[in-house]
Design a protein around this motif. Structure first.
Motif, short mmCIF file in Angstrom:
data_model
loop_
_atom_site.label_atom_id
_atom_site.label_comp_id
_atom_site.label_asym_id
_atom_site.label_seq_id
_atom_site.Cartn_x
_atom_site.Cartn_y
_atom_site.Cartn_z
N ASP A 147 0.58 -1.01 0.53
CA ASP A 147 0.17 0.16 -0.19
C ASP A 147 1.02 1.87 0.16
N SER A 148 2.26 0.98 0.50
CA SER A 148 2.25 2.30 0.80
C SER A 148 3.37 2.68 -0.43
N LYS A 149 3.75 1.51 -1.45
CA LYS A 149 4.52 1.86 -2.73
C LYS A 149 4.28 1.56 -3.78
N ILE A 150 2.86 1.59 -3.64
CA ILE A 150 1.51 2.12 -5.54
C ILE A 150 1.09 2.82 -4.77
N VAL A 151 0.17 3.60 -6.08
CA VAL A 151 -0.94 4.21 -5.67
C VAL A 151 -2.15 3.71 -6.35
N ASN A 152 -1.84 3.14 -7.72
CA ASN A 152 -3.63 2.47 -7.65
C ASN A 152 -3.95 1.73 -6.55
N GLU A 153 -5.45 1.65 -7.39
CA GLU A 153 -6.02 1.65 -6.54
C GLU A 153 -5.88 -0.64 -6.06
#
Length: 209
Positions: free
Chosen positions: A97-103
Protein backbone atom coordinates in the motif's frame (compact mmCIF):
# COMPACT_ATOMS: atom_id res chain seq x y z
CA UNK A 1 -5.86 -1.63 -10.63
CA UNK A 2 -3.86 -4.08 -8.55
CA UNK A 3 -5.64 -7.29 -7.56
CA UNK A 4 -4.26 -9.28 -4.65
CA UNK A 5 -5.23 -12.96 -4.39
CA UNK A 6 -5.49 -14.41 -0.87
CA UNK A 7 -6.27 -17.98 0.06
CA UNK A 8 -4.98 -21.21 1.50
CA UNK A 9 -2.85 -23.58 -0.58
CA UNK A 10 -5.24 -25.41 -2.92
CA UNK A 11 -7.82 -22.59 -2.96
CA UNK A 12 -7.42 -22.10 -6.71
CA UNK A 13 -5.66 -18.73 -6.75
CA UNK A 14 -3.27 -19.60 -9.58
CA UNK A 15 -5.95 -20.98 -11.89
CA UNK A 16 -8.34 -18.08 -11.33
CA UNK A 17 -5.58 -15.46 -11.35
CA UNK A 18 -4.47 -16.50 -14.83
CA UNK A 19 -8.10 -16.61 -15.97
CA UNK A 20 -8.72 -13.06 -14.72
CA UNK A 21 -5.50 -11.76 -16.23
CA UNK A 22 -6.53 -13.01 -19.66
CA UNK A 23 -10.16 -11.93 -19.34
CA UNK A 24 -9.44 -8.44 -17.96
CA UNK A 25 -6.19 -7.83 -19.90
CA UNK A 26 -4.10 -7.47 -16.74
CA UNK A 27 -0.55 -8.63 -16.06
CA UNK A 28 -0.18 -11.72 -13.87
CA UNK A 29 2.66 -12.10 -11.39
CA UNK A 30 3.17 -14.97 -8.95
CA UNK A 31 5.79 -15.16 -6.24
CA UNK A 32 6.86 -18.52 -7.64
CA UNK A 33 7.64 -16.94 -11.03
CA UNK A 34 9.47 -14.05 -9.38
CA UNK A 35 11.61 -16.25 -7.17
CA UNK A 36 12.51 -18.64 -10.01
CA UNK A 37 13.53 -15.70 -12.20
CA UNK A 38 15.75 -14.22 -9.47
CA UNK A 39 17.42 -17.58 -8.82
CA UNK A 40 17.94 -18.41 -12.51
CA UNK A 41 19.58 -15.03 -13.12
CA UNK A 42 21.88 -15.71 -10.14
CA UNK A 43 21.09 -12.34 -8.60
CA UNK A 44 22.22 -11.70 -4.99
CA UNK A 45 18.64 -12.01 -3.70
CA UNK A 46 18.41 -15.44 -5.32
CA UNK A 47 21.41 -16.71 -3.40
CA UNK A 48 19.90 -15.46 -0.15
CA UNK A 49 16.62 -17.19 -0.97
CA UNK A 50 18.41 -20.46 -1.65
CA UNK A 51 20.21 -20.16 1.67
CA UNK A 52 16.94 -19.77 3.58
CA UNK A 53 15.21 -22.56 1.63
CA UNK A 54 18.06 -25.02 2.14
CA UNK A 55 17.77 -24.42 5.90
CA UNK A 56 14.00 -24.89 5.83
CA UNK A 57 13.39 -21.28 6.84
CA UNK A 58 10.80 -18.80 5.55
CA UNK A 59 12.20 -16.01 3.39
CA UNK A 60 12.16 -12.81 5.53
CA UNK A 61 9.51 -10.22 4.72
CA UNK A 62 12.08 -7.49 3.97
CA UNK A 63 13.72 -9.66 1.31
CA UNK A 64 10.38 -10.64 -0.24
CA UNK A 65 9.31 -6.97 -0.32
CA UNK A 66 12.56 -6.01 -2.05
CA UNK A 67 12.12 -8.67 -4.75
CA UNK A 68 8.46 -7.87 -5.39
CA UNK A 69 9.08 -4.14 -5.58
CA UNK A 70 11.84 -4.72 -8.15
CA UNK A 71 9.29 -6.46 -10.38
CA UNK A 72 6.56 -3.88 -9.78
CA UNK A 73 8.85 -1.18 -11.15
CA UNK A 74 8.97 -2.96 -14.53
CA UNK A 75 6.79 -1.51 -17.29
CA UNK A 76 4.82 -4.75 -17.59
CA UNK A 77 3.55 -4.60 -14.00
CA UNK A 78 3.75 -0.92 -13.10
CA UNK A 79 0.21 0.19 -13.94
CA UNK A 80 -1.88 -2.93 -13.36
CA UNK A 81 -1.23 -6.38 -12.02
CA UNK A 82 -2.73 -9.48 -10.46
CA UNK A 83 -0.50 -10.59 -7.58
CA UNK A 84 -0.62 -14.28 -6.63
CA UNK A 85 1.20 -15.28 -3.43
CA UNK A 86 1.97 -11.74 -2.31
CA UNK A 87 1.33 -10.20 0.13
CA UNK A 88 1.33 -13.11 2.59
CA UNK A 89 1.16 -11.16 5.85
CA UNK A 90 0.13 -7.82 7.30
CA UNK A 91 3.59 -6.24 7.01
CA UNK A 92 3.76 -7.07 3.30
CA UNK A 93 0.24 -5.72 2.71
CA UNK A 94 1.13 -2.41 4.33
CA UNK A 95 4.39 -2.24 2.35
CA UNK A 96 2.47 -2.74 -0.90
CA UNK A 97 0.00 0.00 0.00
CA UNK A 98 2.88 2.37 0.72
CA UNK A 99 4.56 1.76 -2.65
CA UNK A 100 1.75 1.95 -5.20
CA UNK A 101 -0.83 4.63 -5.88
CA UNK A 102 -3.22 2.48 -7.92
CA UNK A 103 -6.39 1.06 -6.44
CA UNK A 104 -5.88 -2.27 -4.64
CA UNK A 105 -8.56 -4.94 -4.37
CA UNK A 106 -7.97 -8.11 -2.36
CA UNK A 107 -9.87 -11.27 -3.31
CA UNK A 108 -10.16 -13.82 -0.52
CA UNK A 109 -10.66 -17.40 -1.74
CA UNK A 110 -12.58 -18.95 1.16
CA UNK A 111 -12.19 -22.73 1.01
CA UNK A 112 -12.55 -25.66 3.40
CA UNK A 113 -9.32 -27.35 4.46
CA UNK A 114 -10.64 -30.74 3.30
CA UNK A 115 -11.29 -29.56 -0.26
CA UNK A 116 -8.01 -27.62 -0.41
CA UNK A 117 -6.01 -30.70 0.63
CA UNK A 118 -7.82 -32.89 -1.88
CA UNK A 119 -7.02 -30.46 -4.68
CA UNK A 120 -3.33 -30.41 -3.76
CA UNK A 121 -2.94 -34.16 -3.25
CA UNK A 122 -4.79 -34.89 -6.49
CA UNK A 123 -2.97 -32.54 -8.84
CA UNK A 124 -0.49 -33.61 -11.49
CA UNK A 125 0.92 -32.10 -14.68
CA UNK A 126 1.98 -33.12 -18.15
CA UNK A 127 5.76 -33.51 -18.14
CA UNK A 128 6.00 -31.97 -21.62
CA UNK A 129 3.61 -28.98 -21.81
CA UNK A 130 2.94 -28.63 -18.04
CA UNK A 131 -0.86 -28.68 -18.47
CA UNK A 132 -2.30 -29.20 -14.96
CA UNK A 133 -4.82 -31.93 -14.09
CA UNK A 134 -6.42 -33.33 -10.95
CA UNK A 135 -7.38 -36.94 -10.33
CA UNK A 136 -10.51 -35.83 -8.43
CA UNK A 137 -11.74 -32.93 -10.58
CA UNK A 138 -10.00 -32.68 -13.94
CA UNK A 139 -8.70 -35.87 -15.49
CA UNK A 140 -7.43 -35.92 -19.11
CA UNK A 141 -10.23 -36.58 -21.60
CA UNK A 142 -8.44 -39.77 -22.65
CA UNK A 143 -6.88 -41.70 -19.75
CA UNK A 144 -3.14 -41.09 -19.38
CA UNK A 145 -2.95 -38.89 -22.50
CA UNK A 146 -2.45 -35.12 -22.25
CA UNK A 147 -5.29 -33.15 -23.89
CA UNK A 148 -2.87 -30.52 -25.20
CA UNK A 149 0.22 -32.29 -26.52
CA UNK A 150 -0.67 -36.00 -26.48
CA UNK A 151 2.14 -36.97 -24.12
CA UNK A 152 1.69 -39.95 -21.78
CA UNK A 153 4.22 -38.69 -19.23
CA UNK A 154 2.98 -36.93 -16.09
CA UNK A 155 4.67 -35.50 -13.00
CA UNK A 156 3.69 -34.64 -9.42
CA UNK A 157 5.16 -31.83 -7.33
CA UNK A 158 7.61 -33.21 -4.79
CA UNK A 159 6.15 -31.04 -2.00
CA UNK A 160 2.56 -32.22 -2.54
CA UNK A 161 2.52 -34.58 0.44
CA UNK A 162 0.30 -34.47 3.52
CA UNK A 163 3.01 -33.51 6.03
CA UNK A 164 4.19 -30.57 3.94
CA UNK A 165 0.62 -29.50 3.21
CA UNK A 166 -0.31 -29.48 6.91
CA UNK A 167 2.73 -27.31 7.65
CA UNK A 168 1.86 -24.88 4.86
CA UNK A 169 -1.76 -24.68 6.07
CA UNK A 170 -0.64 -23.83 9.60
CA UNK A 171 1.76 -21.14 8.37
CA UNK A 172 -1.00 -19.70 6.21
CA UNK A 173 -3.44 -19.41 9.12
CA UNK A 174 -0.91 -17.68 11.37
CA UNK A 175 0.37 -15.23 8.76
CA UNK A 176 -2.66 -14.44 6.67
CA UNK A 177 -5.64 -13.93 9.03
CA UNK A 178 -4.49 -10.47 10.28
CA UNK A 179 -3.98 -9.40 6.66
CA UNK A 180 -7.50 -10.47 5.70
CA UNK A 181 -8.88 -8.35 8.53
CA UNK A 182 -6.71 -5.43 7.42
CA UNK A 183 -8.16 -5.47 3.90
CA UNK A 184 -11.66 -5.91 5.32
CA UNK A 185 -11.22 -2.87 7.58
CA UNK A 186 -9.94 -0.86 4.59
CA UNK A 187 -13.03 -1.88 2.59
CA UNK A 188 -10.81 -3.50 -0.05
CA UNK A 189 -11.78 -7.15 0.51
CA UNK A 190 -13.91 -9.22 -1.86
CA UNK A 191 -14.76 -12.80 -0.83
CA UNK A 192 -15.49 -15.73 -3.14
CA UNK A 193 -16.65 -19.22 -2.19
CA UNK A 194 -13.70 -21.27 -3.45
CA UNK A 195 -15.43 -24.56 -2.59
CA UNK A 196 -17.40 -24.19 -5.83
CA UNK A 197 -16.40 -25.58 -9.21
CA UNK A 198 -13.86 -23.77 -11.38
CA UNK A 199 -16.39 -22.25 -13.80
CA UNK A 200 -18.65 -21.08 -10.96
CA UNK A 201 -15.74 -19.37 -9.23
CA UNK A 202 -14.69 -17.68 -12.48
CA UNK A 203 -18.22 -16.37 -13.04
CA UNK A 204 -18.43 -15.07 -9.45
CA UNK A 205 -15.09 -13.27 -9.75
CA UNK A 206 -16.11 -11.48 -12.92
CA UNK A 207 -19.35 -10.35 -11.25
CA UNK A 208 -17.45 -9.06 -8.21
CA UNK A 209 -14.98 -7.10 -10.30
Amino acid sequence: MFIVLIGAPGAGKGTQGQFLAKKLHLSYLSTGDMFRSIIEKQEPEGKLMNDYSSQGKLVPTDLVNKIVYKFLLMDEYQDNCILDGYPRNLAQAKFLDSKIVNEVKAIYFEVSETIAKQRILGRFSCAVCLKTYNKYYAQPKVADICDICGSNKFIHRTDDDEITINKRMQEYKIETQPMIQYYRDCNKLLTVDANLGQDQISSTLLSLL
